[in-house]
Scaffold this motif. Sequence first.
Motif, PDB file in Angstrom:
ATOM      1  N   MET A  46     -10.696  19.369  -1.310  1.00  0.00           N
ATOM      2  CA  MET A  46      -9.627  18.379  -1.251  1.00  0.00           C
ATOM      3  C   MET A  46      -9.630  17.696   0.119  1.00  0.00           C
ATOM      4  N   LYS A  47      -9.668  16.384   0.117  1.00  0.00           N
ATOM      5  CA  LYS A  47      -9.682  15.627   1.361  1.00  0.00           C
ATOM      6  C   LYS A  47      -8.360  15.800   2.099  1.00  0.00           C
ATOM      7  N   GLN A  48      -8.444  16.123   3.393  1.00  0.00           N
ATOM      8  CA  GLN A  48      -7.251  16.275   4.208  1.00  0.00           C
ATOM      9  C   GLN A  48      -6.861  14.923   4.807  1.00  0.00           C
ATOM     10  N   ILE A  49      -5.588  14.578   4.709  1.00  0.00           N
ATOM     11  CA  ILE A  49      -5.109  13.281   5.165  1.00  0.00           C
ATOM     12  C   ILE A  49      -4.261  13.442   6.418  1.00  0.00           C
ATOM     13  N   ASP A  50      -4.609  12.697   7.451  1.00  0.00           N
ATOM     14  CA  ASP A  50      -3.823  12.660   8.682  1.00  0.00           C
ATOM     15  C   ASP A  50      -2.952  11.410   8.635  1.00  0.00           C
ATOM     16  N   MET A  51      -1.639  11.600   8.532  1.00  0.00           N
ATOM     17  CA  MET A  51      -0.739  10.467   8.372  1.00  0.00           C
ATOM     18  C   MET A  51      -0.704   9.561   9.601  1.00  0.00           C
ATOM     19  N   ASN A  52      -1.208  10.045  10.732  1.00  0.00           N
ATOM     20  CA  ASN A  52      -1.236   9.233  11.949  1.00  0.00           C
ATOM     21  C   ASN A  52      -2.576   8.535  12.167  1.00  0.00           C
ATOM     22  N   SER A  53      -3.525   8.770  11.275  1.00  0.00           N
ATOM     23  CA  SER A  53      -4.859   8.195  11.444  1.00  0.00           C
ATOM     24  C   SER A  53      -4.856   6.701  11.134  1.00  0.00           C
ATOM     25  N   PRO A  54      -5.751   5.938  11.757  1.00  0.00           N
ATOM     26  CA  PRO A  54      -5.872   4.505  11.446  1.00  0.00           C
ATOM     27  C   PRO A  54      -6.166   4.272   9.966  1.00  0.00           C
ATOM     28  N   GLU A  55      -6.953   5.163   9.366  1.00  0.00           N
ATOM     29  CA  GLU A  55      -7.296   5.031   7.949  1.00  0.00           C
ATOM     30  C   GLU A  55      -6.045   5.091   7.083  1.00  0.00           C
ATOM     31  N   PHE A  56      -5.184   6.073   7.358  1.00  0.00           N
ATOM     32  CA  PHE A  56      -3.974   6.206   6.550  1.00  0.00           C
ATOM     33  C   PHE A  56      -3.016   5.050   6.804  1.00  0.00           C
ATOM     34  N   GLN A  57      -2.842   4.669   8.054  1.00  0.00           N
ATOM     35  CA  GLN A  57      -1.922   3.584   8.380  1.00  0.00           C
ATOM     36  C   GLN A  57      -2.364   2.272   7.739  1.00  0.00           C
ATOM     37  N   ALA A  58      -3.678   2.048   7.690  1.00  0.00           N
ATOM     38  CA  ALA A  58      -4.195   0.833   7.049  1.00  0.00           C
ATOM     39  C   ALA A  58      -3.916   0.866   5.548  1.00  0.00           C
ATOM     40  N   GLU A  59      -4.110   2.032   4.932  1.00  0.00           N
ATOM     41  CA  GLU A  59      -3.849   2.156   3.498  1.00  0.00           C
ATOM     42  C   GLU A  59      -2.359   2.045   3.206  1.00  0.00           C
ATOM     43  N   LEU A  60      -1.528   2.568   4.105  1.00  0.00           N
ATOM     44  CA  LEU A  60      -0.082   2.465   3.928  1.00  0.00           C
ATOM     45  C   LEU A  60       0.362   1.004   3.960  1.00  0.00           C
ATOM     46  N   GLU A  61      -0.229   0.216   4.849  1.00  0.00           N
ATOM     47  CA  GLU A  61       0.096  -1.210   4.915  1.00  0.00           C
ATOM     48  C   GLU A  61      -0.293  -1.905   3.613  1.00  0.00           C
ATOM     49  N   LYS A  62      -1.453  -1.556   3.062  1.00  0.00           N
ATOM     50  CA  LYS A  62      -1.877  -2.120   1.775  1.00  0.00           C
ATOM     51  C   LYS A  62      -0.916  -1.702   0.662  1.00  0.00           C
ATOM     52  N   THR A  63      -0.411  -0.482   0.758  1.00  0.00           N
ATOM     53  CA  THR A  63       0.516   0.015  -0.262  1.00  0.00           C
ATOM     54  C   THR A  63       1.823  -0.761  -0.234  1.00  0.00           C
ATOM     55  N   TRP A  64       2.331  -1.050   0.967  1.00  0.00           N
ATOM     56  CA  TRP A  64       3.561  -1.855   1.049  1.00  0.00           C
ATOM     57  C   TRP A  64       3.336  -3.249   0.465  1.00  0.00           C
ATOM     58  N   GLN A  65       2.161  -3.813   0.686  1.00  0.00           N
ATOM     59  CA  GLN A  65       1.840  -5.110   0.096  1.00  0.00           C
ATOM     60  C   GLN A  65       1.797  -5.004  -1.426  1.00  0.00           C
ATOM     61  N   PHE A  66       1.261  -3.891  -1.912  1.00  0.00           N
ATOM     62  CA  PHE A  66       1.223  -3.630  -3.356  1.00  0.00           C
ATOM     63  C   PHE A  66       2.639  -3.537  -3.920  1.00  0.00           C
ATOM     64  N   VAL A  67       3.519  -2.811  -3.229  1.00  0.00           N
ATOM     65  CA  VAL A  67       4.907  -2.656  -3.679  1.00  0.00           C
ATOM     66  C   VAL A  67       5.598  -4.017  -3.753  1.00  0.00           C
ATOM     67  N   GLU A  68       5.405  -4.836  -2.736  1.00  0.00           N
ATOM     68  CA  GLU A  68       6.020  -6.167  -2.721  1.00  0.00           C
ATOM     69  C   GLU A  68       5.484  -7.032  -3.863  1.00  0.00           C
ATOM     70  N   LYS A  69       4.206  -6.885  -4.161  1.00  0.00           N
ATOM     71  CA  LYS A  69       3.599  -7.641  -5.262  1.00  0.00           C
ATOM     72  C   LYS A  69       4.209  -7.231  -6.602  1.00  0.00           C
ATOM     73  N   VAL A  70       4.400  -5.922  -6.797  1.00  0.00           N
ATOM     74  CA  VAL A  70       5.012  -5.429  -8.038  1.00  0.00           C
ATOM     75  C   VAL A  70       6.446  -5.931  -8.156  1.00  0.00           C
ATOM     76  N   ASP A  71       7.191  -5.870  -7.048  1.00  0.00           N
ATOM     77  CA  ASP A  71       8.570  -6.366  -7.055  1.00  0.00           C
ATOM     78  C   ASP A  71       8.619  -7.830  -7.495  1.00  0.00           C
ATOM     79  N   LYS A  72       7.746  -8.631  -6.920  1.00  0.00           N
ATOM     80  CA  LYS A  72       7.731 -10.065  -7.226  1.00  0.00           C
ATOM     81  C   LYS A  72       7.312 -10.311  -8.671  1.00  0.00           C
ATOM     82  N   GLN A  73       6.322  -9.560  -9.144  1.00  0.00           N
ATOM     83  CA  GLN A  73       5.807  -9.754 -10.504  1.00  0.00           C
ATOM     84  C   GLN A  73       6.845  -9.439 -11.570  1.00  0.00           C
ATOM     85  N   PHE A  74       7.625  -8.365 -11.357  1.00  0.00           N
ATOM     86  CA  PHE A  74       8.548  -7.906 -12.394  1.00  0.00           C
ATOM     87  C   PHE A  74      10.019  -8.181 -12.076  1.00  0.00           C
TER      88      PHE A  74
END
Length: 246
Positions: A1-29
């Motif tokens: 199982m891949k270990q995730i560091d919530m402070n890593s640049p990789e996670f922070q970049a994915e978190l930013e994409k996730t917020w964009q995804f959430v906003e897109k879903v909100d707008k769509q529906f």
Amino acid sequence: MKQIDMNSPEFQAELEKTWQFVEKVDKQFGFVQNPDQEINEGVAMGLARNKLIYGKRYCPCFMVIGETPEERKKADNRICPCKPALEKEIPEDGVCHCGIFCTPEYAEKKKLEETAEEAAHQHSRGLTQEEAELLVDKEQLDGDELESLMEARELGMVTFTLVDVREPMEYQMGHIKGTDELWPTSQFYEWFEKIQGRKEERFILYCHTGSRSYQVQHVMKAQGFAHVGNLSYGIVSYPGEIVRGD
């Protein structure tokens, strides 16, 4: 199982994409986010975590079943925004199971409820010994009941082990004060093997909204664990003290 560091640049970049995804879903529906930002943060972090681990934004409020992509597809795991949320939960309840997607009407009502709760003062006489002993054996507990049991445990009326079955990063974001152990569902098979000798102990489980802990409860009881309770609606329903960090 891949270990995730919530402070890593990789996670922070994915978190930013996730917020964009959430906003897109909100707008769509036509949805809005939950007025409780802690709920939104917890769900968004879970979605980002699952995207990095599994390659898809599986719903963080349910266990991800399957060790391979083929097994996970066959298991029909929920992928956000999931079909049950779009077709049943939000139309009927105004909010998805995880709590991040709401109708505007639900969000407004929630804001009014929170304002009223802040203005109100609730007092409790506390549980008697008999009440505490009866309550601690319930299979499904609400937030007020668990808070009362935590107080009763401090007074020595009952004993139980309070277990968080969420992921370490969720635990660090906020957990119930007095939590005794952390059993991440992503490491289910590892810790489940270690607790086989504790089948007569009394456990109370919780997660974000009660789904993962309910699944773990079901498995434990099927495997002979005698006393396993579940916080039905998860940590989001708990009115007591929430603490951050380890």
